[in-house]
Write a protein that holds these residues in place. Structure first.
Motif, short mmCIF file in Angstrom:
data_model
loop_
_atom_site.label_atom_id
_atom_site.label_comp_id
_atom_site.label_asym_id
_atom_site.label_seq_id
_atom_site.Cartn_x
_atom_site.Cartn_y
_atom_site.Cartn_z
N GLY A 26 1.15 -2.53 -15.13
CA GLY A 26 1.66 -1.34 -15.81
C GLY A 26 1.66 -0.12 -14.92
N LEU A 27 0.60 0.00 -14.11
CA LEU A 27 0.50 1.15 -13.20
C LEU A 27 1.60 1.10 -12.14
N SER A 28 1.89 -0.10 -11.63
CA SER A 28 2.94 -0.25 -10.63
C SER A 28 4.32 0.00 -11.21
N VAL A 29 4.54 -0.44 -12.44
CA VAL A 29 5.82 -0.18 -13.10
C VAL A 29 6.06 1.32 -13.20
N ILE A 30 5.05 2.07 -13.62
CA ILE A 30 5.19 3.51 -13.79
C ILE A 30 5.38 4.20 -12.45
N PHE A 31 4.61 3.80 -11.44
CA PHE A 31 4.76 4.46 -10.13
C PHE A 31 6.07 4.05 -9.47
N GLY A 32 6.38 2.75 -9.51
CA GLY A 32 7.58 2.27 -8.84
C GLY A 32 8.85 2.81 -9.45
N MET A 33 8.90 2.97 -10.78
CA MET A 33 10.11 3.41 -11.45
C MET A 33 10.17 4.92 -11.67
N LEU A 34 8.99 5.54 -11.86
CA LEU A 34 8.98 6.97 -12.18
C LEU A 34 8.38 7.82 -11.07
N GLY A 35 7.66 7.19 -10.14
CA GLY A 35 7.03 7.95 -9.07
C GLY A 35 5.84 8.76 -9.52
N VAL A 36 5.19 8.34 -10.62
CA VAL A 36 4.06 9.07 -11.19
C VAL A 36 2.77 8.30 -10.93
N ILE A 37 1.78 8.96 -10.33
CA ILE A 37 0.46 8.37 -10.17
C ILE A 37 -0.29 8.59 -11.48
N ASN A 38 -0.32 7.57 -12.30
CA ASN A 38 -0.78 7.70 -13.68
C ASN A 38 -2.28 7.44 -13.79
N PHE A 39 -3.09 8.46 -13.54
CA PHE A 39 -4.54 8.31 -13.63
C PHE A 39 -4.99 8.18 -15.08
N ALA A 40 -4.09 8.40 -16.03
CA ALA A 40 -4.43 8.22 -17.44
C ALA A 40 -4.30 6.77 -17.88
N HIS A 41 -4.04 5.87 -16.94
CA HIS A 41 -3.82 4.47 -17.31
C HIS A 41 -5.06 3.88 -17.96
N GLY A 42 -6.23 4.22 -17.44
CA GLY A 42 -7.46 3.74 -18.05
C GLY A 42 -7.63 4.27 -19.46
N MET A 43 -7.13 5.47 -19.71
CA MET A 43 -7.19 6.04 -21.06
C MET A 43 -6.40 5.18 -22.04
N PHE A 44 -5.22 4.74 -21.65
CA PHE A 44 -4.40 3.92 -22.54
C PHE A 44 -5.01 2.53 -22.74
N PHE A 45 -5.69 2.02 -21.72
CA PHE A 45 -6.45 0.77 -21.85
C PHE A 45 -7.52 0.92 -22.93
N MET A 46 -8.26 2.02 -22.85
CA MET A 46 -9.30 2.30 -23.84
C MET A 46 -8.71 2.51 -25.23
N LEU A 47 -7.59 3.21 -25.32
CA LEU A 47 -6.96 3.46 -26.62
C LEU A 47 -6.48 2.16 -27.27
N GLY A 48 -6.03 1.21 -26.47
CA GLY A 48 -5.63 -0.08 -27.02
C GLY A 48 -6.77 -0.75 -27.75
N ALA A 49 -7.97 -0.74 -27.12
CA ALA A 49 -9.14 -1.33 -27.76
C ALA A 49 -9.56 -0.53 -28.98
N VAL A 50 -9.51 0.80 -28.88
CA VAL A 50 -9.92 1.66 -30.00
C VAL A 50 -9.00 1.46 -31.20
N PHE A 51 -7.69 1.39 -30.98
CA PHE A 51 -6.76 1.19 -32.10
C PHE A 51 -6.90 -0.21 -32.70
N ALA A 52 -7.24 -1.20 -31.88
CA ALA A 52 -7.51 -2.53 -32.42
C ALA A 52 -8.69 -2.47 -33.38
N TRP A 53 -9.74 -1.74 -33.01
CA TRP A 53 -10.92 -1.59 -33.86
C TRP A 53 -10.57 -0.81 -35.13
N ILE A 54 -9.79 0.26 -34.99
CA ILE A 54 -9.40 1.06 -36.16
C ILE A 54 -8.57 0.23 -37.13
#
Length: 288
Positions: A26-54
């Motif tokens: 996912g990080l490579s897709v975003i950087f390769g296609m958008l040129g964005v160094i997405n340091f928030a990627h870990g945040m979205f990983f965490m949110l996936g687990a949190v929303f599964a729990w919710i």
């Protein structure tokens, strides 16, 4: 030297490697296609687990439903984030996108910690995937077998979608010459938004898969994102195939180091990164 211990740790390393591959993909897709160094990627990983729990605790939606709903919710959040925040960093230096996404990650981590606390939240393995498989030298939990198989299939399908499909070809063209692609009637801004949403949805999917293995806590993204950046650098920034292959390989290498040289197991990935950058600065699969 215990051969069964080495093999067991390497097999467990494959499981970690699948998480590395999904996240770095996912990080490579975003950087390769958008040129964005997405340091928030870990945040979205965490949110996936949190929303599964919710979804389980408040809506009664089990694991199988969360496996699709949580990434969809996080993907929509990612699309809103791209349109409201990330888009302004496209024309700026990569350092600005890193700082913006780092600020987002810190803010989200603090918000989740404030609402749910810092202690990990339990998430049970679905009943259908309980038990273990006898590999001869170890009993591997059935759920981890599922994670490996499902994760590898998702990685392959993502690679095929980007490299072999007409949609992937249009997206690659849009990143190379957006004005030309726009002249053919293709909505380039929408494509970029959908790409960012798909990239963070992959991270959220990894979070849902990780929830039954690790505790759901606000720090799970922070703990893994630095390793994921190392995986992407070793594979080559923007290389989809490099992210998949390197993620799986480094998971196994980390497991081997944990069994043979436990003192360096936590830094094995970064030692490999340093060696690769000395020999091949663009990464194993990156372009010069």
């Amino acid at each position: 030297m215990n051969l069964n211990l080495i093999l067991g740790q390497m097999v467990l390393g494959v499981v970690n490697g699948v998480f590395y591959a999904l996240l770095s993909l996912g990080l490579s897709v975003i950087f390769g296609m958008l040129g964005v160094i997405n340091f928030a990627h870990g945040m979205f990983f965490m949110l996936g687990a949190v929303f599964a729990w919710i979804l389980l605790e408040f809506a009664g939606i089990p694991y199988w439903g969360a496996l699709f709903l949580a990434p969809a919710i996080v993907g929509l959040i990612g699309m809103a984030t791209e349109k409201s925040v990330i888009r302004f960093a496209y024309r700026l230096d990569h350092l600005y996108s890193l700082l913006i996404t780092l600020g987002l990650a810190i803010s989200a981590e603090g918000l989740v910690r404030l609402i749910f606390g810092a202690q990990g939240l339990p998430y049970s393995v679905p009943a259908e995937l309980r038990g273990a498989v006898n590999l001869g030298f170890m009993f591997l939990p059935t759920y981890r077998v599922w994670v490996v198989v499902f994760g590898v299939v998702i990685c392959i399908l993502t690679w095929l979608a980007i490299e072999k499909s007409s949609i992937g070809a249009r997206l690659r063209a849009a990143t190379e010459d957006p004005q030309l692609v726009q002249s053919f009637g293709i909505n380039v801004p929408l494509m970029l938004t959908l790409t960012y949403g798909a990239g963070v949805a992959l991270a959220a999917l990894a979070g849902v898969l990780a929830a039954p293995i690790y505790s759901v806590d606000p720090f799970m993204g922070t703990n893994i994102v630095v390793v994921i950046f190392a995986v992407v650098v070793i594979g080559g920034m923007g290389s989809i195939l490099g992210s998949i292959a390197t993620g799986l390989f480094l998971g196994v290498a980390e497991g081997f180091a944990r069994a043979v040289f436990p003192e360096i197991s936590s830094t094995a990935v970064f030692i490999i990164m340093a060696l690769v950058l000395i020999v091949r600065p663009q990464g194993l699969f990156g372009k010069g």
